[in-house]
Structure formats: structure tokens, C-alpha cells
Enzyme design. Structure first.
Site, short mmCIF file in Angstrom:
data_model
loop_
_atom_site.label_atom_id
_atom_site.label_comp_id
_atom_site.label_asym_id
_atom_site.label_seq_id
_atom_site.Cartn_x
_atom_site.Cartn_y
_atom_site.Cartn_z
CB CYS A 2 -0.84 0.00 1.27
SG CYS A 2 -1.74 -1.53 1.51
NE ARG A 28 4.27 1.57 -1.52
CZ ARG A 28 5.46 1.03 -1.37
NH1 ARG A 28 6.43 1.35 -2.22
NH2 ARG A 28 5.72 0.18 -0.40
CD1 TRP A 74 -3.07 -4.71 -4.93
CD2 TRP A 74 -2.16 -5.95 -3.30
NE1 TRP A 74 -2.98 -5.99 -5.39
CE2 TRP A 74 -2.43 -6.78 -4.43
CE3 TRP A 74 -1.59 -6.52 -2.18
CZ2 TRP A 74 -2.14 -8.14 -4.44
CZ3 TRP A 74 -1.30 -7.88 -2.19
CH2 TRP A 74 -1.58 -8.68 -3.31
CG ASN A 98 2.84 -1.26 2.85
OD1 ASN A 98 2.15 -2.17 2.41
ND2 ASN A 98 4.05 -1.00 2.40
N GLY A 99 1.58 -3.59 5.10
CA GLY A 99 2.20 -4.84 5.57
C GLY A 99 1.12 -5.83 5.97
CD GLU A 475 8.03 -10.16 -18.98
OE1 GLU A 475 7.98 -10.92 -17.99
OE2 GLU A 475 7.61 -9.00 -18.96
CE LYS A 479 4.82 -6.97 -18.82
NZ LYS A 479 5.55 -7.77 -17.95
CD GLU A 482 1.97 -7.77 -15.80
OE1 GLU A 482 1.88 -7.45 -14.61
OE2 GLU A 482 3.07 -7.90 -16.36
CG HIS A 498 5.57 -34.69 -22.72
ND1 HIS A 498 5.86 -36.02 -22.95
CD2 HIS A 498 6.53 -33.99 -23.38
CE1 HIS A 498 6.95 -36.12 -23.68
NE2 HIS A 498 7.38 -34.91 -23.96
CE LYS A 594 6.57 -0.88 -12.03
NZ LYS A 594 6.56 -1.68 -13.28
C1 AGP Z 1 5.75 -7.29 -13.92
O1 AGP Z 1 5.01 -6.94 -15.10
C2 AGP Z 1 4.89 -7.41 -12.70
N1 AGP Z 1 4.34 -6.15 -12.40
C3 AGP Z 1 5.55 -8.13 -11.55
O2 AGP Z 1 5.70 -9.47 -11.96
C4 AGP Z 1 6.95 -7.64 -11.09
O3 AGP Z 1 7.90 -7.93 -12.08
C5 AGP Z 1 7.34 -8.39 -9.81
O4 AGP Z 1 6.40 -8.07 -8.83
C6 AGP Z 1 8.76 -8.07 -9.32
O5 AGP Z 1 8.82 -6.71 -8.98
P1 AGP Z 1 10.29 -6.05 -8.73
O6 AGP Z 1 11.05 -6.17 -10.01
O7 AGP Z 1 9.99 -4.64 -8.34
O8 AGP Z 1 10.94 -6.84 -7.62
#
Ligand code: AGP
Length: 599
Positions: A2, A28, A74, A98-99, A475, A479, A482, A498, A594
Site C-alpha cells: 500500500c 503500490r 492493495w 502497509n504490511g 514474459e 504481459k 496482467e 506431454h 507495482k
Molecule cells: C511485472 O510486469 C509485474 N508487475 C511483476 O511481476 C513484477 O515484475 C514483480 O512483482 C517483481 O517486482 P520487482 O522487479 O519490483 O521486484
């Protein structure tokens, strides 16, 4: 994860400061937002389910407010609704947090036995209840906080207001980041520095089990036993936030198109000649390289694994930080642990790093945010120079991570005499021209938009690849998932048959990349296997491949050290245009944040 902001001033109205700070921290988490302030002796709380903008619309144009705390959430405990939004008030105490309070159920049970009642499902409300309980019992805030620190398990960055104290904000910190900004007759608290950069660049970093008392012209920080600490006042060195999208509709598109320059900026110190390349750390004494990260950062590690093993003959293990931190890691002084993190605040990655540090083994970081918690904990950091990445879906940070790891693997190969000078100079030249190589790819937007139109209404989409292309498939799939919310799965191309191939039906989209000449023919065969079951295939490759039912996206023939930087571009832009067609919130996808600062 958060976002927390607080401020206390002698006379400046701080409402807009809190709202500005929350907007900067929305990356966040943005399920709900709330604010609490004391005015004319009354404690006011205002919170909404929704974005900071909704909160702003909801707040009267308050004047003469000189102390307040605010929060963007969040959700970790309890539904996304107004009741569970922060701030939470219990008795004399109002907090934002936050936590995760891990023993909140046991604490809730004990407090209910003492007559407390709770309205929300949030662990934060329990924390507020515990602080209120101790404050009523000891009538002393230091004893209250010290007792809280002893009793609570889990992670917390807490900002607290007391009903009867209109001049002071109290803070308590363990595992979740919290900084205190120093101004003139005004002070600030925030989850990280960008939230207050408009007002000050000077700040203190709170470490675990420290707490503080902040007034308009005084900042006092204590250890868990109440001893006053002398802390270094830091000055933020990062670049100011480029807070506007400029001509772009979304930050994500802006950041995708910035990649030629961010990659170049990241590797520039190492690519002019071999002498510069050897400025990178010497890894030759290590028999094994462990790479530990989460999400996209882990995918960057998977690409690097291929380069370290294939070209510098060094065993490389890639682990998810959330798994690594609870496993036997077989550490010794011949192992280098590399941690990759854009934010430098990811809780799982930080916890895994602390585990390696406790084992007194060597660590190296690939981090984007300077002076972040992970950066401060590492033995050595190589910073990516991607700049502030606002979009939750990582793009420019990923390619900067891959580029930096790529030159690191290249330097390792050279030091181990596994690559000739002539070849290395050719690769360095390719790095120097990476911007022009990428630009031609970035300009083929109509290709990506056309493919997006073909897939945006699909419910299942597959990404396959072998060796380094499997890392890119991971990756590419993430993308798409998400930001477009379409279910997608990345699979080792050779593994699909398989079992999972049973999911392939008429017109199921299957994406692949074939950039490793040693094995491309096998990937093509795998594509033919799915085509025979009705799949519609798209292939990213640098080879001249012409196959019925395969739409080829051609990339330039360059060395394997550069190729991943090209392969990912179509994947990023196809995901972007698909999400756009679906009308998704591309920069702030649902359920995401993020920086994941909780485990
Ligand atoms: C990436 O598109 C995501 N938002 C997420 O997987 C991110 O890469 C992951 O949370 C790691 O974050 P960081 O690189 O800040 O440690």
C-alpha cells in the site's frame, strides 16, 4: 503493498500534499484510498472504495489542516470496500498501515475478550485496537509502541494519530519501507521518496523495529527500547519523477517506446570497448550463479541463465524468491547470488536476500530504484537506468535487466577465454546500435494491432519456446495476462505434447519465438503439431521461415546477447494493443500493484 503519506506543518495546509503523495504512490495499490486529519481538535476520517481521484472528489475543500495521514490500499485482508479501507480508528488511535499483521487473529481474540469490537475484516484495525489498548493501559506512548513491537508478528509501516495530540504523527516500522522527509516548519512521512519529492529531497530511512515522533519542526527516532537514535539525513539522488505521459495514451506505451534509450543508458558504461566491459564485476571465481527474483524480474533471470550457461560455462540456477526463502539453498563461498528487482522493495526478494546475507555469502543486485531497501542490503548493486517505471506491467525495466545481465554474461565469457576478441567487439558494436535495431521493430505497430484484433476475444492463448525462447514465452504470457486479463500459459515447446496439447482446439492462438539456431527446427515441428490440431500460430524469428498457418514476425539477425531485447518487443506491443481493444486499465490493471511489499 500500500501507499502511505503523512505530513505535519506549522501553518501550511497539508491536504493537497497528502493527495499529491497518494497519487504518486497509487502504483503500490489502488483498491481504496483514505485520509485522516485533526482540525479544531476533531479527528476526521474520510475513505472511499476506489481511486485517489474518488477520494479527492469526496473531500471538502478543507483549509487550515496542519496534520494528517493518508493511504492507498492493495487489499491483503478483507474485501475491497470502504469499511476495510484505511485509515482505521479504534478509541484514541487512528492508523494507516502497509504490511501484514500475521498474528492478528490471536490478537483480535484477546482484544475482544477485553471488550473491543471491530467493524472490518482488516488486520490493520486489530493493530489500531492493540495500540489503543496499550495506550489506555500505560498512558505513555513510548511504552505503548515498545509493547506493540514486542507483541506483533509480521510486517508493518504504520503512521499513527492520537485523538488528544494534534501536533505529532507517530511511526513504527518493520519490513515494510517507511521514510521521514525533512522540510522547513513541515515534515513528511511516506512509503518511498517519490511521494514527497515535490516538497523535499531530504529524508531519513526507518530501519526495522524503529519508531518515531514527528512534529512540524522536530523528528525524533528511537530504537525498540526507546533509546534516541542519531540517523543520517539522506539526499535523494534519483531523477525527478517524469509524472506526465506526454503524447502517449498510457504510461506502458511510453515506457515500451523508451526502451531503445533506457537500454542504451543502462549498458553505456560497458560497451565502448573491452576495457569498459571489464569494469563489470569479475565473476570467474564463482562455480555457480543463483538468480533470485519475482515475476518479470525472474523472467529476466531465466534469459540470463541461458547466456551464463551457454556462453560462459557457468552453472546458473534461477529461483522464485517466494520459494527460495523457504528452501535449502546449498550456499557456499563459490556461489554468487544475484537479486533482480525493479522496485527494490519486493518483500519476497528482500527476505531471500537477507537469508543469503545471514549465510555470509556474496550478493549482487540488478536494481532500478536507487537507495531502495534491496539496494541498501546488497553487497554490490548494478543499477538499471530505466528511469521511473510507472505502468504496473514492467517493460523498460525488464529489458534493462536483460541487457545488464547480458553484458555481465559477456564479460564473464571473455574473462574465461570462451569468446574471441573479434566476436566480442562485434557484439559490443551491436549493443551500440541496439537503439536503431529496436526502433524498426517498434515502428511495426500495425502488425501488432492486426494480431491483437485476431486474439482479443479469445479465452486461452499459449506461448511456447525452447531454451532462451522459453524464457521469453514466460514474459510474453505474463504481459498478456496482467493487462488484458486473457488466460495465457507459457510452455516449454517440447513439453506441450506431454499433456497440455489437449487444450489446443480450432483457432487457439499459439505464439512462439525461434531465435536459437541450434534448436529452431524443433520449435517449428512443435508449431506444426499444434497447427494439425487447429491452432493459429504466430512466430517471432530471425530465420527465413515460410510455413502455412504461421504468421511470421521477423527480427534482425544479431547475437544471442542482443536477441532477447528484440524478441520481447512484439510480445509487449501485442499485449498492449490487445488490452487496449478490450478497454482494460492498462497502466493499473485490476488486483495488481507495482511493488509487492508483502509476502
Ligand atoms: C511485472 O510486469 C509485474 N508487475 C511483476 O511481476 C513484477 O515484475 C514483480 O512483482 C517483481 O517486482 P520487482 O522487479 O519490483 O521486484
Amino acid at each position: 503493498m500500500c501507499g502511505i503519506v503523512g505530513s505535519v506543518s506549522s501553518k501550511t495546509n497539508i491536504i493537497s500534499i497528502l493527495l499529491d503523495g497518494l497519487k504518486t504512490l497509487e502504483y503500490r495499490g489502488y483498491d481504496s484510498a483514505g485520509i485522516s486529519y485533526i482540525k479544531d481538535g476533531n479527528l476526521i476520517i474520510n475513505k472511499v472504495k476506489g481511486r485517489v481521484k474518488d477520494l479527492e472528489d469526496n473531500i471538502k475543500k478543507e483549509s487550515n489542516v496542519t496534520i494528517g495521514i493518508a493511504h492507498t490500499r492493495w487489499a491483503t485482508h478483507g474485501k475491497v470496500n470502504e469499511t476495510n479501507a484505511h485509515p482505521h480508528n479504534v478509541g484514541n488511535v487512528t492508523i494507516v498501515h502497509n504490511g501484514i499483521i500475521e498474528n492478528f487473529s490471536k490478537l483480535k481474540h484477546k482484544l475482544k475478550e477485553k471488550g473491543y469490537e471491530f467493524k472490518s475484516q482488516s488486520d490493520t484495525e486489530i493493530a489500531a485496537g492493540l495500540l489503543d489498548y496499550y495506550y489506555k493501559k500505560y498512558k505513555n506512548i513510548d511504552k505503548t509502541i515498545q509493547k506493540f513491537i514486542k507483541k506483533v508478528d509480521g510486517s508493518y509501516a504504520i503512521c499513527m494519530l492520537l485523538n488528544n495530540d494534534p501536533d505529532t504523527i507517530y511511526v513504527i516500522k518493520k519490513d515494510s519501507p517507511l521514510i521521514i522527509g525533512k522540510g522547513e516548519n513541515i515534515n513528511f512521512i511516506a512509503s518511498d521518496v517519490p511521494a514527497i519529492l515535490k516538497y523535499t529531497k531530504k529524508y531519513y530511512i526507518l530501519e526495522d523495529y524503529e519508531y518515531g515522533k514527528i512534529t512540524c519542526n522536530n523528528i525524533t527516532i528511537y530504537d525498540k527500547d526507546g533509546n534516541v537514535l542519531k540517523k543520517d539525513l539522506k539526499e535523494y539522488q534519483g531523477s525527478d519523477l517524469s509524472s506526465d505521459k506526454g503524447i502517449y495514451e498510457h504510461y506502458m506505451l511510453k515506457e515500451i517506446l523508451e526502451q531503445p534509450s533506457t537500454i542504451r543508458k543502462t549498458v553505456n558504461p560497458y560497451i565502448n570497448n573491452i576495457q569498459d566491459l571489464l569494469k563489470l564485476p569479475d565473476l570467474t571465481k564463482y562455480e555457480r550463479i543463483d538468480i533470485i527474483a519475482c515475476g518479470t524480474a525472474m523472467h529476466a533471470g531465466l534469459a540470463a541463465k541461458y547466456l551464463f550457461e551457454q556462453y560462459s560455462n557457468t552453472k546458473c540456477e534461477v529461483s522464485l524468491a517466494s520459494e527460495y526463502r523457504y528452501q535449502n539453498n546449498f550456499l557456499n563461498n563459490k556461489v554468487l547470488s544475484i537479486f533482480i528487482s525493479q522496485s527494490g522493495e519486493t518483500a519476497d526478494t528482500l527476505a531471500a536476500l537477507k537469508k543469503v546475507k545471514e549465510a555470509k555469502c556474496d550478493t549482487l543486485g540488478i536494481v532500478n530504484v536507487k537507495e531502495s531497501s534491496i539496494a541498501r542490503t546488497l553487497d554490490k548493486v548494478l543499477y538499471t537506468e530505466a528511469g521511473t517505471e510507472i505502468a504496473v506491467a514492467s517493460t523498460k525495466a525488464y529489458t534493462s535487466q536483460v541487457a545488464l545481465l547480458s553484458v555481465l554474461a559477456l564479460s564473464n565469457a571473455y574473462r574465461k577465454n570462451l569468446i574471441k576478441e573479434e566476436k566480442i567487439n562485434k557484439i559490443l558494436e551491436e549493443f551500440r546500435s541496439v537503439s536503431s535495431i529496436l526502433n524498426s521493430l517498434l515502428e511495426s505497430t500495425n502488425t501488432y494491432e492486426k494480431i491483437a484484433k485476431e486474439i482479443y476475444q479469445k479465452s486461452d492463448i499459449f506461448y511456447i519456446g525452447r531454451t532462451i525462447d522459453y524464457a521469453l514465452a514466460m514474459e510474453g504470457s505474463l504481459k498478456l495476462k496482467e493487462i488484458s486479463y486473457i488466460h495465457s500459459e507459457a510452455y516449454a515447446a517440447g513439453e506441450l505434447k506431454h499433456g497440455t496439447i489437449s487444450l489446443i482446439t480450432e483457432n487457439t492462438p499459439v505464439f512462439a519465438s525461434a531465435t536459437d539456431k541450434h534448436i529452431n527446427a524443433k520449435t517449428i515441428s512443435n508449431l506444426k503439431e499444434v497447427i494439425s490440431r487447429g491452432a493459429k500460430c504466430y512466430l517471432i524469428t530471425d530465420e527465413d521461415i515460410k510455413e502455412d498457418n504461421i504468421k511470421v514476425i521477423k527480427i534482425k539477425k544479431v547475437s544471442m546477447f542482443i536477441k532477447p531485447l528484440l524478441t520481447i518487443i512484439p510480445y509487449q506491443l501485442i499485449a498492449y494493443y490487445t488490452a487496449k481493444l478490450k478497454g482494460c486499465d492498462i497502466d493499473k490493471p485490476r488486483n495488481l500493484a507495482k511493488s509487492v511489499t508483502v509476502e
